[in-house]
Enzyme design. Structure first.
Site, PDB file in Angstrom:
ATOM      1  N   GLY A 155       0.821  -1.195   0.000  1.00 26.24           N
ATOM      2  CA  GLY A 155       0.000   0.000   0.000  1.00 26.24           C
ATOM      3  C   GLY A 155       0.862   1.255   0.000  1.00 26.24           C
ATOM      4  CB  SER A 156       0.149   4.645   1.237  1.00 28.38           C
ATOM      5  OG  SER A 156      -0.982   4.836   0.419  1.00 28.38           O
TER       6      SER A 156
END
Length: 635
Positions: free
Chosen positions: A326-327
């Site tokens: 993810g981020s």
């Protein structure tokens, strides 16, 4: 009448007697000659072999197993020790009828069905019927007393005292330290029989497995004199065993317990590393299991309960769990962009809340998009893109970098590789590329694949250990130190573990990335009232400067134009929550990665876990005394 009687012929009888006597004497002489020859042969040609056989009947060699080395944490807390145990051992060759013996023994010791089955299985397993083999373990005082009172009934069976492995911390350190298991039939095929003589266990997981040679030690032996019944009369001489080496780890039992408390029973993993040494301070996977169950052999019922559990307690999420980052991947993509001058600190984009590929109708939206809010972040540079976690900025940056550069340059942080020293079974994750996709899926690499990679989604997979290691390299401003458990690795080994391409980024790239991560936790741009994504959850009263980055990884896809609603999704299909961090920023002492399976938002749920762990290490744990077993044995 007298004429009919034949007179005796004494001369003829004498000749017959002499002839027979001569033949008999000849036979005796031949046999005696053969005897003399045999005696001479045995005393000369076969002398050495005869002496050896005689000595073997009188003298036997008894192996003396070494004591397995202890495993301790960085402050001397015992993680693996040896405890006394009394086992029932059998020499199959000395038992006339095994079945009758087993029935009698089961009656005397009041053995359960499981113990009876184990006795039958183990007594028939040994291939050396003249050697003693353990069949029952951890006998109680009552069982020992019952057996000794009836010992005369069981020739070939005895009670032997031995040291067995024990893990005082139980489940807390199960996935970090590993465990020993009983030597099985598969092990005997490859093991050195001499090295493991009279040793029943071998390291099978984790540190116990990797450092098996050092922990095992070297076997010794006694030459003992025995009588005709095989009973030992006296010890003649011998060689003392060399005990295994004690092993000191970087692990911190107190910090491990703090991480366990912070997870609070949720499924997930925590890996914390000392950036200066690469030493792994915490390696926690939850749920876990008690490794002591496996030392003497776990029951089928208990093993099946662990193996079939939906929570997978046997699975080491910290080193084997592979998840989309993810981020949390965004800082590393930003470093690549700055490092090759694709972007500069002053470059910015206008974020309308979505990104669109030329000629493509699909909109790649920002994380805060809803049906009533376009989610746009306005004017965005690299720092704001990090502390506001702006997806659109990284969609754009990923497309400008391209998949070839991304797949090559991300390697320098250890992604897609198992750049480890003493952690067996760790997965390498997956760093996708054009060649990988064509080889595995028979498909070309699409632009949309690159867009997804820009925010840590798509095909990329990482482990919590990989993420913690990458954060440690970031905390060191590019200096890579291979993660390791024990304090005995050479510099050569550290260099061999270095990921390809590491240490190539220029000096100027670190400040804006670390600055953006700092504002994730602390206040962002106060002029515009913009705070970092994690500030509201962990940044209000923090007493040190932390650099962090949250992330979420989707488990199931959301249709275009639909909004993610956790309450409408089954719990095990909700997003995974990530948070990576290091602190203090000016002199990093700890770098970590937190993963909560199906945990929700990274800032809301994973960041508080990271804060609690770092608080303990930097504040509560500073100058503390060595924790007792009671403090760290929470299971």
């Amino acid at each position: 009448m007298r004429e009919a009687l034949a007179l005796k012929d004494h001369r003829s009888e004498s000749e017959v007697y002499v002839e027979r006597a001569i033949k008999g004497a000849g036979v005796v002489l031949v046999l005696f000659s053969l005897l003399i020859f045999r005696v001479g042969y045995l005393q000369t040609v076969q002398y050495s072999d005869s002496v050896a056989r005689s000595e073997k009947n009188r003298v036997q060699v008894v192996a003396r197993p070494p004591v397995r080395g202890l495993i301790l944490d960085r402050q001397g807390v015992l993680l693996a020790e040896n405890r006394p145990s009394r086992n029932l051992e059998v020499i199959p060759e000395q038992i006339v009828n095994m079945q009758d013996t087993l029935l009698d023994l089961a009656s005397v010791l009041e053995m359960s069905e499981a113990e009876t089955a184990r006795f039958r299985r183990l007594s028939g397993r040994t291939t050396r019927r003249f050697e003693s083999a353990p069949v029952l373990f951890d006998l109680s005082d009552e069982q020992v007393a019952r057996f000794e009172a009836n010992r005369f009934r069981f020739p070939g069976i005895s009670v032997q005292a031995k040291l067995v492995r024990n893990y005082p911390q139980g489940a807390l350190m199960a996935h970090a330290v590993g465990s020993v298991r009983r030597i099985n039939d598969q092990d005997t095929v490859s093991l050195n029989a001499t090295a493991y003589a009279s040793t029943d266990h071998i390291g099978k997981l984790g540190v116990e497995r990797f450092y098996e040679t050092e922990l095992l030690g070297q076997v010794g032996y006694d030459r003992v004199e025995v009588n005709a019944r095989g009973r030992m009369m006296r010890v003649l001489d011998g060689v003392k065993p060399i005990n295994g080496q004690n092993l000191s780890l970087y692990l911190d039992a107190g910090l491990q317990a703090a991480a366990d408390r912070a997870l609070d029973g949720r499924r997930g993993a925590v890996v914390a590393i000392d950036p200066k040494t690469g030493g792994i301070l915490t390696l926690l996977s939850r749920p876990a299991y008690d490794p002591n169950l496996f030392v003497q052999g776990i029951s089928h019922r208990n093993y099946n309960a662990l193996r079939t559990s939906i929570d997978a307690p046997l699975f080491n999420r910290a080193i084997q769990g592979q998840y989309q980052p993810g981020s949390t991947l965004k800082p590393f993509i930003g470093l690549i962009g700055l490092g090759n001058s694709t972007i500069t600190v002053s470059d910015s984009i206008e974020d309308p809340g979505w990104f669109q590929l030329p000629g493509n109708e699909r909109l790649y939206r920002d994380w805060n998009w809803t049906k009533t809010n376009d989610g746009g972040h306005g004017h965005v540079n690299i720092e704001k893109a990090l502390y506001r976690s702006c997806n659109v900025y990284f969609y754009d940056l990923a497309m400008r970098l391209g998949i070839d550069r991304l797949s090559q340059d991300l390697k320098q942080f250890g992604f897609g590789q198992a750049s480890l020293l003493d952690i067996p079974d760790a997965e390498a994750g997956l760093l996708p590329s054009r060649a990988w996709k064509r080889a595995t899926r028979k498909l070309p690499w699409y632009p949309g694949d690159t867009v997804n990679l820009g925010i840590g989604h798509g095909d990329i997979l990482v482990t919590p250990l990989q993420m913690a290691s990458a954060v440690a390299a970031l905390a060191n401003r590019g200096r890579w130190v291979a993660p390791r458990m024990a304090k005995n690795q050479s510099l050569d080994a550290l260099e061999r573990a270095r990921p390809s391409g590491s240490g190539q980024l220029p000096e100027h790239v670190w400040a804006p990335i670390i600055g953006g991560m700092e504002k994730v936790v602390h206040r962002g741009n106060q002029i515009y009232g913009e705070n970092g994504t994690a500030w509201a959850y962990i940044g209000r009263d923090i007493k040190y400067r932390m650099a962090g980055k949250s992330g979420t990884a989707q488990v199931v896809a959301i249709e275009q134009g639909e909004v993610y609603e956790a309450s409408m999704i089954e719990e095990r299909q909700r997003k995974h929550a990530w948070f990576i961090a290091f602190a203090p920023i000016e002199d990093p002492k700890i770098a970590l990665a937190v993963l909560l399976e199906n945990g929700g938002g990274g800032s809301e749920y994973a960041a508080p876990v990271a804060r609690e762990i770092i608080d303990y290490y930097l504040l509560e744990g500073a100058g503390r005394q060595v924790p007792s077993v009671a403090m760290v044995s929470r299971q």
